[in-house]
Design a protein around this motif. Sequence first.
Motif, PDB file in Angstrom:
ATOM      1  N   MET A   1       0.846  -1.196   0.000  1.00  0.00           N
ATOM      2  CA  MET A   1       0.000   0.000   0.000  1.00  0.00           C
ATOM      3  C   MET A   1       0.883   1.248   0.000  1.00  0.00           C
ATOM      4  O   MET A   1       1.805   1.366   0.804  1.00  0.00           O
ATOM      5  N   PRO A   2       0.638   2.204  -0.897  1.00  0.00           N
ATOM      6  CA  PRO A   2       1.461   3.422  -0.940  1.00  0.00           C
ATOM      7  C   PRO A   2       1.393   4.164   0.385  1.00  0.00           C
ATOM      8  O   PRO A   2       0.380   4.147   1.078  1.00  0.00           O
ATOM      9  N   ARG A   3       2.470   4.849   0.717  1.00  0.00           N
ATOM     10  CA  ARG A   3       2.575   5.567   1.992  1.00  0.00           C
ATOM     11  C   ARG A   3       1.482   6.630   2.118  1.00  0.00           C
ATOM     12  O   ARG A   3       0.880   6.808   3.186  1.00  0.00           O
ATOM     13  N   ILE A   4       1.219   7.344   1.030  1.00  0.00           N
ATOM     14  CA  ILE A   4       0.214   8.411   1.064  1.00  0.00           C
ATOM     15  C   ILE A   4      -1.158   7.846   1.389  1.00  0.00           C
ATOM     16  O   ILE A   4      -1.899   8.393   2.192  1.00  0.00           O
ATOM     17  N   ALA A   5      -1.495   6.736   0.775  1.00  0.00           N
ATOM     18  CA  ALA A   5      -2.789   6.122   1.029  1.00  0.00           C
ATOM     19  C   ALA A   5      -2.912   5.702   2.490  1.00  0.00           C
ATOM     20  O   ALA A   5      -3.974   5.817   3.102  1.00  0.00           O
ATOM     21  N   PHE A   6      -1.827   5.206   3.057  1.00  0.00           N
ATOM     22  CA  PHE A   6      -1.846   4.778   4.460  1.00  0.00           C
ATOM     23  C   PHE A   6      -2.166   5.963   5.369  1.00  0.00           C
ATOM     24  O   PHE A   6      -2.984   5.868   6.269  1.00  0.00           O
ATOM     25  N   ARG A   7      -1.526   7.095   5.097  1.00  0.00           N
ATOM     26  CA  ARG A   7      -1.787   8.281   5.902  1.00  0.00           C
ATOM     27  C   ARG A   7      -3.226   8.717   5.765  1.00  0.00           C
ATOM     28  O   ARG A   7      -3.851   9.148   6.726  1.00  0.00           O
ATOM     29  N   TYR A   8      -3.771   8.628   4.574  1.00  0.00           N
ATOM     30  CA  TYR A   8      -5.150   9.049   4.350  1.00  0.00           C
ATOM     31  C   TYR A   8      -6.100   8.199   5.168  1.00  0.00           C
ATOM     32  O   TYR A   8      -7.015   8.705   5.803  1.00  0.00           O
ATOM     33  N   ARG A   9      -5.867   6.901   5.202  1.00  0.00           N
ATOM     34  CA  ARG A   9      -6.755   6.016   5.959  1.00  0.00           C
ATOM     35  C   ARG A   9      -6.652   6.298   7.449  1.00  0.00           C
ATOM     36  O   ARG A   9      -7.635   6.285   8.163  1.00  0.00           O
ATOM     37  N   MET A  10      -5.442   6.593   7.929  1.00  0.00           N
ATOM     38  CA  MET A  10      -5.282   6.884   9.345  1.00  0.00           C
ATOM     39  C   MET A  10      -5.994   8.184   9.713  1.00  0.00           C
ATOM     40  O   MET A  10      -6.611   8.303  10.760  1.00  0.00           O
ATOM     41  N   ALA A  11      -5.926   9.192   8.827  1.00  0.00           N
ATOM     42  CA  ALA A  11      -6.548  10.483   9.110  1.00  0.00           C
ATOM     43  C   ALA A  11      -8.067  10.390   9.158  1.00  0.00           C
ATOM     44  O   ALA A  11      -8.727  11.214   9.770  1.00  0.00           O
ATOM     45  N   ASN A  12      -8.620   9.375   8.513  1.00  0.00           N
ATOM     46  CA  ASN A  12     -10.075   9.207   8.507  1.00  0.00           C
ATOM     47  C   ASN A  12     -10.474   7.930   9.238  1.00  0.00           C
ATOM     48  O   ASN A  12     -11.422   7.247   8.865  1.00  0.00           O
ATOM     49  N   SER A  13      -9.744   7.607  10.285  1.00  0.00           N
ATOM     50  CA  SER A  13     -10.036   6.400  11.042  1.00  0.00           C
ATOM     51  C   SER A  13     -11.285   6.582  11.888  1.00  0.00           C
ATOM     52  O   SER A  13     -11.829   7.680  12.023  1.00  0.00           O
ATOM     53  N   LYS A  14     -11.746   5.499  12.487  1.00  0.00           N
ATOM     54  CA  LYS A  14     -12.935   5.554  13.328  1.00  0.00           C
ATOM     55  C   LYS A  14     -12.721   6.357  14.600  1.00  0.00           C
ATOM     56  O   LYS A  14     -13.677   6.710  15.286  1.00  0.00           O
ATOM     57  N   TYR A  15     -11.453   6.650  14.902  1.00  0.00           N
ATOM     58  CA  TYR A  15     -11.159   7.386  16.130  1.00  0.00           C
ATOM     59  C   TYR A  15     -11.215   8.904  15.943  1.00  0.00           C
ATOM     60  O   TYR A  15     -11.113   9.656  16.910  1.00  0.00           O
TER      61      TYR A  15
END
Length: 300
Positions: A1-15
Amino acid sequence: MPRIAFRYRMANSKYEYVKAFERSNYLLPNSWIVVRLDGRGFHKFSAKHRFEKPNDKRALDLMNAAAIGVMKELPDLILGYGVSDEFSFVFHKDCSLFERRESKLSTTVVSTFTSYYVHLWSTFFPDTPLSPPLPSFDGRAVVYPSVSNLRDYISWRQVDCHINNLYNTTFWALIQHGGMDGKEAEKALMGTVSSDKNEILFSRFGINYNNEPEMFKKGSVVFREYEQVLGPMSASRSSTPATEGTGQAEPLSKTAAERERKTRARARIAVEHIDVIKDDFWVRRPWILSGKAGKLPKEN
């Protein structure tokens, strides 16, 4: 998974919902902001590091040096006033720094001041290493709607400086030169007025309070220095540049704002121990309340 995509998912996490609990306190517009910081637990701190009583010039010079650092870091500040272990910093009524969020303004001033205080400690106390309890400061922000209110605040702090210094000078003279302990000195001063304290100092110890250093009696005023306005100082509060209208000033263009920033950055930060209650200080330095940079002295 690309690094940018990983950050995006973390920024929109359930938390992320926890951000909804955050609240920003925006200070009133078109009003003067004063951030006042005070030493926290400075009685123990000064005792541990053997500050001289009633005043330690090294400690006051260190406070002033830290204040200069804050003024350099934050060009939006127009004035600082300090006495003992406190300092008040004034933002112009048109200030838009951090969108006037109280928490950001207060914490930035306090943390910047503390950083400079610790960084510069060895310059003023070369033979006294810092050790716990370490220096720390708390802070608060208060808004004042008019120049008159702002000047009354600064005047209050300077009057308080004189009252406290006269008491402390007399109190420690009774202990250091009069052989009293703390309770005896406190009892001897109970119910006394200024004239009584001056008489005690002069008649018992040959101390003329008027000859005490101005920094001890008047505190320290920190501001950017430009060419002063000269001429007769006959104007009063109600008719000088030290007062203001009620309207909101037009915002500067980007070009003008950048020019102001550069001029502020080049200005010398002055520290004076002078009367800020009378009009003279403010009339000779109209740039402080106008918020507009003055003319740099030729030596700059």
